[in-house]
Design an enzyme around this catalytic site. Sequence first.
Site, PDB file in Angstrom:
ATOM      1  N   SER A 143      30.053 -29.544  -3.767  1.00  0.00           N
ATOM      2  CA  SER A 143      29.896 -28.836  -2.706  1.00  0.00           C
ATOM      3  C   SER A 143      28.664 -29.147  -1.868  1.00  0.00           C
ATOM      4  O   SER A 143      27.669 -29.244  -2.364  1.00  0.00           O
ATOM      5  CB  SER A 143      29.960 -27.174  -2.804  1.00  0.00           C
ATOM      6  OG  SER A 143      29.707 -26.668  -1.597  1.00  0.00           O
ATOM      7  N   TYR A 157      26.618 -19.874  -6.955  1.00  0.00           N
ATOM      8  CA  TYR A 157      27.538 -20.831  -6.793  1.00  0.00           C
ATOM      9  C   TYR A 157      26.846 -22.390  -6.574  1.00  0.00           C
ATOM     10  O   TYR A 157      27.213 -23.313  -6.842  1.00  0.00           O
ATOM     11  CB  TYR A 157      28.361 -20.418  -5.710  1.00  0.00           C
ATOM     12  CG  TYR A 157      29.540 -21.407  -4.998  1.00  0.00           C
ATOM     13  CD1 TYR A 157      30.547 -21.822  -6.037  1.00  0.00           C
ATOM     14  CD2 TYR A 157      29.242 -22.295  -3.895  1.00  0.00           C
ATOM     15  CE1 TYR A 157      31.364 -22.745  -5.270  1.00  0.00           C
ATOM     16  CE2 TYR A 157      30.189 -23.330  -3.358  1.00  0.00           C
ATOM     17  CZ  TYR A 157      31.236 -23.468  -4.098  1.00  0.00           C
ATOM     18  OH  TYR A 157      32.229 -24.425  -3.807  1.00  0.00           O
TER      19      TYR A 157
HETATM   20  P1  NAP Z   1      40.861 -21.995  -4.254  1.00  0.00           P
HETATM   21  O1  NAP Z   1      41.704 -22.388  -3.146  1.00  0.00           O
HETATM   22  O2  NAP Z   1      40.467 -20.850  -4.364  1.00  0.00           O
HETATM   23  O3  NAP Z   1      41.692 -22.689  -5.567  1.00  0.00           O
HETATM   24  C1  NAP Z   1      40.642 -22.646  -6.737  1.00  0.00           C
HETATM   25  C2  NAP Z   1      41.755 -23.144  -7.941  1.00  0.00           C
HETATM   26  O4  NAP Z   1      40.977 -23.084  -9.063  1.00  0.00           O
HETATM   27  C3  NAP Z   1      42.891 -22.239  -7.982  1.00  0.00           C
HETATM   28  O5  NAP Z   1      44.135 -23.262  -8.355  1.00  0.00           O
HETATM   29  C4  NAP Z   1      42.775 -21.251  -9.154  1.00  0.00           C
HETATM   30  O6  NAP Z   1      43.677 -21.283 -10.002  1.00  0.00           O
HETATM   31  C5  NAP Z   1      41.513 -22.351  -9.801  1.00  0.00           C
HETATM   32  N1  NAP Z   1      40.789 -21.610 -11.035  1.00  0.00           N
HETATM   33  C6  NAP Z   1      39.794 -20.988 -10.649  1.00  0.00           C
HETATM   34  N2  NAP Z   1      39.033 -20.587 -11.877  1.00  0.00           N
HETATM   35  C7  NAP Z   1      39.827 -21.094 -12.785  1.00  0.00           C
HETATM   36  C8  NAP Z   1      39.653 -21.251 -14.167  1.00  0.00           C
HETATM   37  N3  NAP Z   1      38.854 -20.549 -14.911  1.00  0.00           N
HETATM   38  N4  NAP Z   1      40.507 -22.136 -14.843  1.00  0.00           N
HETATM   39  C9  NAP Z   1      41.599 -22.741 -14.270  1.00  0.00           C
HETATM   40  N5  NAP Z   1      41.511 -22.505 -12.933  1.00  0.00           N
HETATM   41  C10 NAP Z   1      40.837 -21.770 -12.112  1.00  0.00           C
HETATM   42  O7  NAP Z   1      39.549 -23.127  -3.974  1.00  0.00           O
HETATM   43  P2  NAP Z   1      39.324 -24.429  -3.158  1.00  0.00           P
HETATM   44  O8  NAP Z   1      38.637 -23.932  -1.899  1.00  0.00           O
HETATM   45  O9  NAP Z   1      40.559 -25.241  -3.110  1.00  0.00           O
HETATM   46  O10 NAP Z   1      38.255 -24.871  -4.197  1.00  0.00           O
HETATM   47  C11 NAP Z   1      38.351 -26.137  -5.008  1.00  0.00           C
HETATM   48  C12 NAP Z   1      37.127 -26.731  -5.291  1.00  0.00           C
HETATM   49  O11 NAP Z   1      36.590 -27.343  -4.222  1.00  0.00           O
HETATM   50  C13 NAP Z   1      36.045 -25.573  -6.123  1.00  0.00           C
HETATM   51  O12 NAP Z   1      35.382 -26.280  -7.159  1.00  0.00           O
HETATM   52  C14 NAP Z   1      35.224 -25.286  -4.947  1.00  0.00           C
HETATM   53  O13 NAP Z   1      33.938 -24.994  -5.295  1.00  0.00           O
HETATM   54  C15 NAP Z   1      35.155 -26.812  -3.904  1.00  0.00           C
HETATM   55  N6  NAP Z   1      34.842 -26.345  -2.715  1.00  0.00           N
HETATM   56  C16 NAP Z   1      35.524 -25.714  -1.916  1.00  0.00           C
HETATM   57  C17 NAP Z   1      35.116 -25.540  -0.445  1.00  0.00           C
HETATM   58  C18 NAP Z   1      35.787 -24.967   0.585  1.00  0.00           C
HETATM   59  O14 NAP Z   1      35.230 -24.593   1.560  1.00  0.00           O
HETATM   60  N7  NAP Z   1      36.884 -24.478   0.184  1.00  0.00           N
HETATM   61  C19 NAP Z   1      33.765 -26.294  -0.196  1.00  0.00           C
HETATM   62  C20 NAP Z   1      32.952 -26.819  -1.169  1.00  0.00           C
HETATM   63  C21 NAP Z   1      33.560 -27.177  -2.134  1.00  0.00           C
HETATM   64  P3  NAP Z   1      44.571 -19.761 -10.067  1.00  0.00           P
HETATM   65  O15 NAP Z   1      44.842 -19.431  -8.305  1.00  0.00           O
HETATM   66  O16 NAP Z   1      45.503 -19.763 -10.960  1.00  0.00           O
HETATM   67  O17 NAP Z   1      43.232 -18.683 -10.521  1.00  0.00           O
END
Ligand code: NAP
Length: 248
Positions: A143, A157
């Site tokens: 991130s 985080y």
């Molecule tokens: P999201 O929409 O909240 O999706 C998160 C996913 O991770 C969901 O499928 C969730 O599954 C799964 N998950 C959470 N905890 C878990 C665990 N203990 N074991 C297995 N699966 C788990 O998040 P996102 O925004 O797509 O983020 C994805 C990645 O990108 C993350 O690493 C996040 O830190 C990174 N990121 C996101 C952003 C942003 O602005 N969105 C920016 C920088 C980095 P369930 O729904 O089944 O719980």
Amino acid sequence: MKKVILITGGSDGIGASTAYLAFQKDYTVCINYRQNQVSANKIVTEIKNRGGRAFAFQADISNEQQVEELFKTIDSQVGTISALVNNAGIIEPQQKLVDITTERLQKVFATNIFGSFFCAREAIKRMSNKNNGHGGSIVNISSMASKYGSPFEYIDYASTKGAIDTLTIVLSKEVAEENIRVNAVRPGIIDTGIHSKAGEANRVDRMKEQIPMKRGGHPDEIAKTILWLLSDEASYITGTIIDVSGGR
Ligand code: NAP
């Protein structure tokens, strides 16, 4: 034989976009999820309806035993993976360090750091040419918070993502001779449900004026970079972290 990819946290957001794009790039797609079985199954069904091969596997990646079982299940039901996307990650509600509990630290560090370490370890055991594997590629999802932090919001985080950057650089050197590449993508502010899960549904809108491109990113824009890093187009790239953040 199609290549097999595992996307942790593939049931939502960036992981779900990556799953669809991986199908378009002709992978057999394994989606891991923690609790959202409905969404994971929907993605699998859509990929299958479009002629692809896809599977959904429940496992909490912060749990070592569950990660080991996940990989064994994929071995027996699908085949050996050659691509891993360490995508699953969580944010907790906005707080300053002085208010953050030990319980929260353990949860965030266990999911975002330990989970990626556990999955990378299992993947390397299978990919390494030292174990008669055929090599592979790992992409970790970091991130921009690792560079800029998220003061008053998510210092825990942001710190976990710093660890992911370091994991990427160091692991790439450990396994380069084993025919495994390790890279990372550093997304900026991406329009997914993670922000509402952390209690601020309109975070992308609030933050967009601070982004030179004046908008949040779309999960597809992250997925494209992930799939490119995994592909042979990036065959001489390892230990690299790509910022996909609209210029911020
Ligand atoms: P999201 O929409 O909240 O999706 C998160 C996913 O991770 C969901 O499928 C969730 O599954 C799964 N998950 C959470 N905890 C878990 C665990 N203990 N074991 C297995 N699966 C788990 O998040 P996102 O925004 O797509 O983020 C994805 C990645 O990108 C993350 O690493 C996040 O830190 C990174 N990121 C996101 C952003 C942003 O602005 N969105 C920016 C920088 C980095 P369930 O729904 O089944 O719980």
